[in-house]
Design a protein around this motif. Structure first.
Motif, PDB file in Angstrom:
ATOM      1  N   VAL A  69       0.995  -1.194  -0.047  1.00  0.00           N
ATOM      2  CA  VAL A  69      -0.049   0.182   0.021  1.00  0.00           C
ATOM      3  C   VAL A  69       0.765   1.263  -0.071  1.00  0.00           C
ATOM      4  O   VAL A  69       1.578   1.411   0.909  1.00  0.00           O
ATOM      5  N   ILE A  70       0.600   2.263  -0.994  1.00  0.00           N
ATOM      6  CA  ILE A  70       1.320   3.172  -1.163  1.00  0.00           C
ATOM      7  C   ILE A  70       0.459   4.433  -0.785  1.00  0.00           C
ATOM      8  O   ILE A  70      -0.733   4.761  -1.364  1.00  0.00           O
ATOM      9  N   ASP A  71       0.981   5.424  -0.074  1.00  0.00           N
ATOM     10  CA  ASP A  71       0.273   6.729   0.360  1.00  0.00           C
ATOM     11  C   ASP A  71       0.450   7.507  -0.941  1.00  0.00           C
ATOM     12  O   ASP A  71       1.762   7.945  -1.330  1.00  0.00           O
ATOM     13  N   LEU A  72      -0.646   8.078  -1.688  1.00  0.00           N
ATOM     14  CA  LEU A  72      -0.579   8.759  -2.767  1.00  0.00           C
ATOM     15  C   LEU A  72      -0.114  10.355  -2.441  1.00  0.00           C
ATOM     16  O   LEU A  72       0.551  11.153  -3.200  1.00  0.00           O
ATOM     17  N   THR A  73      -0.216  10.751  -1.217  1.00  0.00           N
ATOM     18  CA  THR A  73       0.306  12.062  -0.808  1.00  0.00           C
ATOM     19  C   THR A  73       1.857  12.224  -0.814  1.00  0.00           C
ATOM     20  O   THR A  73       2.328  13.180  -1.089  1.00  0.00           O
ATOM     21  N   SER A  74       2.580  11.282  -0.205  1.00  0.00           N
ATOM     22  CA  SER A  74       3.759  11.266   0.184  1.00  0.00           C
ATOM     23  C   SER A  74       4.825  10.228  -0.433  1.00  0.00           C
ATOM     24  O   SER A  74       5.760  10.499  -0.755  1.00  0.00           O
ATOM     25  N   GLY A  75       3.991   9.167  -1.189  1.00  0.00           N
ATOM     26  CA  GLY A  75       4.879   8.169  -1.865  1.00  0.00           C
ATOM     27  C   GLY A  75       5.387   7.178  -0.852  1.00  0.00           C
ATOM     28  O   GLY A  75       5.915   6.232  -1.437  1.00  0.00           O
ATOM     29  N   ALA A  76       5.157   7.394   0.341  1.00  0.00           N
ATOM     30  CA  ALA A  76       5.691   6.485   1.409  1.00  0.00           C
ATOM     31  C   ALA A  76       4.766   5.041   1.221  1.00  0.00           C
ATOM     32  O   ALA A  76       3.648   4.787   1.019  1.00  0.00           O
ATOM     33  N   VAL A  77       5.794   3.946   1.389  1.00  0.00           N
ATOM     34  CA  VAL A  77       5.052   2.427   1.416  1.00  0.00           C
ATOM     35  C   VAL A  77       4.641   2.209   2.958  1.00  0.00           C
ATOM     36  O   VAL A  77       5.475   2.492   3.849  1.00  0.00           O
ATOM     37  N   LEU A  78       3.243   2.075   3.142  1.00  0.00           N
ATOM     38  CA  LEU A  78       2.707   1.902   4.378  1.00  0.00           C
ATOM     39  C   LEU A  78       3.088   0.427   4.983  1.00  0.00           C
ATOM     40  O   LEU A  78       2.744  -0.484   4.330  1.00  0.00           O
ATOM     41  N   GLY A  79       3.385   0.483   6.138  1.00  0.00           N
ATOM     42  CA  GLY A  79       3.684  -0.994   6.797  1.00  0.00           C
ATOM     43  C   GLY A  79       4.841  -1.431   6.422  1.00  0.00           C
ATOM     44  O   GLY A  79       4.994  -2.716   6.804  1.00  0.00           O
ATOM     45  N   ALA A  80       5.964  -0.880   5.459  1.00  0.00           N
ATOM     46  CA  ALA A  80       7.201  -1.310   5.273  1.00  0.00           C
ATOM     47  C   ALA A  80       8.253  -0.364   6.120  1.00  0.00           C
ATOM     48  O   ALA A  80       8.024   0.563   6.041  1.00  0.00           O
ATOM     49  N   ASP A  81       9.161  -0.912   6.500  1.00  0.00           N
ATOM     50  CA  ASP A  81      10.424  -0.218   6.994  1.00  0.00           C
ATOM     51  C   ASP A  81      11.095   0.691   6.023  1.00  0.00           C
ATOM     52  O   ASP A  81      11.372   1.831   6.312  1.00  0.00           O
ATOM     53  N   ASP A  82      11.178   0.356   4.695  1.00  0.00           N
ATOM     54  CA  ASP A  82      11.536   1.182   3.687  1.00  0.00           C
ATOM     55  C   ASP A  82      10.732   1.200   2.292  1.00  0.00           C
ATOM     56  O   ASP A  82       9.835   0.549   2.269  1.00  0.00           O
ATOM     57  N   GLY A  83      11.058   1.805   1.474  1.00  0.00           N
ATOM     58  CA  GLY A  83      10.354   2.023   0.093  1.00  0.00           C
ATOM     59  C   GLY A  83       9.591   3.403   0.162  1.00  0.00           C
ATOM     60  O   GLY A  83       9.155   3.924   0.929  1.00  0.00           O
ATOM     61  N   GLN A  84       9.775   3.877  -1.113  1.00  0.00           N
ATOM     62  CA  GLN A  84       9.406   5.332  -1.400  1.00  0.00           C
ATOM     63  C   GLN A  84       8.957   5.059  -2.979  1.00  0.00           C
ATOM     64  O   GLN A  84       9.872   4.931  -3.728  1.00  0.00           O
ATOM     65  N   VAL A  85       7.854   6.000  -3.284  1.00  0.00           N
ATOM     66  CA  VAL A  85       7.853   5.989  -4.700  1.00  0.00           C
ATOM     67  C   VAL A  85       7.672   7.590  -4.927  1.00  0.00           C
ATOM     68  O   VAL A  85       7.053   8.361  -4.036  1.00  0.00           O
ATOM     69  N   PRO A  86       8.212   8.016  -5.862  1.00  0.00           N
ATOM     70  CA  PRO A  86       8.280   9.354  -6.231  1.00  0.00           C
ATOM     71  C   PRO A  86       7.135  10.047  -6.436  1.00  0.00           C
ATOM     72  O   PRO A  86       6.133   9.324  -7.111  1.00  0.00           O
ATOM     73  N   THR A  87       6.775  11.183  -5.990  1.00  0.00           N
ATOM     74  CA  THR A  87       5.537  11.819  -6.298  1.00  0.00           C
ATOM     75  C   THR A  87       5.742  13.210  -7.099  1.00  0.00           C
ATOM     76  O   THR A  87       6.708  13.543  -7.099  1.00  0.00           O
ATOM     77  N   TYR A  88       4.629  13.551  -7.871  1.00  0.00           N
ATOM     78  CA  TYR A  88       4.955  14.694  -8.855  1.00  0.00           C
ATOM     79  C   TYR A  88       3.764  15.558  -8.665  1.00  0.00           C
ATOM     80  O   TYR A  88       2.632  15.250  -8.544  1.00  0.00           O
ATOM     81  N   PRO A  89       3.876  16.944  -8.688  1.00  0.00           N
ATOM     82  CA  PRO A  89       2.742  18.054  -8.608  1.00  0.00           C
ATOM     83  C   PRO A  89       1.920  17.779  -9.710  1.00  0.00           C
ATOM     84  O   PRO A  89       2.454  17.765 -11.042  1.00  0.00           O
ATOM     85  N   VAL A  90       0.626  17.667  -9.590  1.00  0.00           N
ATOM     86  CA  VAL A  90      -0.399  17.678 -10.558  1.00  0.00           C
ATOM     87  C   VAL A  90      -1.505  18.591 -10.212  1.00  0.00           C
ATOM     88  O   VAL A  90      -1.716  18.794  -9.062  1.00  0.00           O
ATOM     89  N   ARG A  91      -2.129  19.243 -11.323  1.00  0.00           N
ATOM     90  CA  ARG A  91      -3.174  20.200 -10.704  1.00  0.00           C
ATOM     91  C   ARG A  91      -4.186  19.878 -11.995  1.00  0.00           C
ATOM     92  O   ARG A  91      -4.039  19.413 -12.937  1.00  0.00           O
ATOM     93  N   VAL A  92      -5.708  20.370 -11.608  1.00  0.00           N
ATOM     94  CA  VAL A  92      -6.617  20.352 -12.436  1.00  0.00           C
ATOM     95  C   VAL A  92      -7.104  21.481 -12.961  1.00  0.00           C
ATOM     96  O   VAL A  92      -7.400  22.488 -12.065  1.00  0.00           O
ATOM     97  N   GLU A  93      -7.093  22.124 -14.152  1.00  0.00           N
ATOM     98  CA  GLU A  93      -7.623  23.311 -14.545  1.00  0.00           C
ATOM     99  C   GLU A  93      -9.020  23.350 -14.359  1.00  0.00           C
ATOM    100  O   GLU A  93      -9.983  22.483 -14.577  1.00  0.00           O
ATOM    101  N   GLU A  94      -9.558  24.934 -14.660  1.00  0.00           N
ATOM    102  CA  GLU A  94     -11.068  24.833 -14.632  1.00  0.00           C
ATOM    103  C   GLU A  94     -11.769  24.139 -15.541  1.00  0.00           C
ATOM    104  O   GLU A  94     -12.996  23.689 -15.531  1.00  0.00           O
TER     105      GLU A  94
END
Length: 111
Positions: A69-94
């Motif tokens: 399980v990966i937290d989409l806000t931080s990229g952290a792998v939940l429940g694991a001692d290590d592991g990270q997924v890079p996150t990127y800024p994204v936005r929705v236009e009007e």
């Protein structure tokens, strides 16, 4: 920031995701049940599972291969001692267009 149009928000279903191929590599773009949008690296750090094929729940995604399980806000792998997924800024236009900042992705690829 280097904002790049990657499509319309309606192309991603609620609680869904899609893989976006960019000049810097593949990115997974997620849409939560509340229509929040997040972007991460496309692969799980465990065994490289395709995160865009995972199950989106709350602000998390579960990898389809081994249920990490990966937290989409931080990229952290939940429940694991290590592991990270890079996150990127994204936005929705009007008008519903999705924009992602690929500047950081390019920096990571060139390092």
């Amino acid at each position: 920031m280097t904002w790049t149009d990657i499509g319309h928000i309606d192309e991603i279903p609620l609680r869904g995701a899609r893989k976006v191929k960019t000049i810097g590599g593949c990115v997974a773009v997620f849409r939560t049940a509340e229509a929040e949008v997040f972007a991460t690296g496309g692969s799980c750090p465990h065994k490289g599972g395709p995160l865009a094929d995972g199950i989106v729940h709350d602000r998390k995604v579960t990898c389809p291969l081994h249920n990490w399980v990966i937290d989409l806000t931080s990229g952290a792998v939940l429940g694991a001692d290590d592991g990270q997924v890079p996150t990127y800024p994204v936005r929705v236009e009007e008008d519903g267009r999705l924009l992602i900042d690929l500047g950081e992705l390019r920096l990571r690829r060139s390092a």
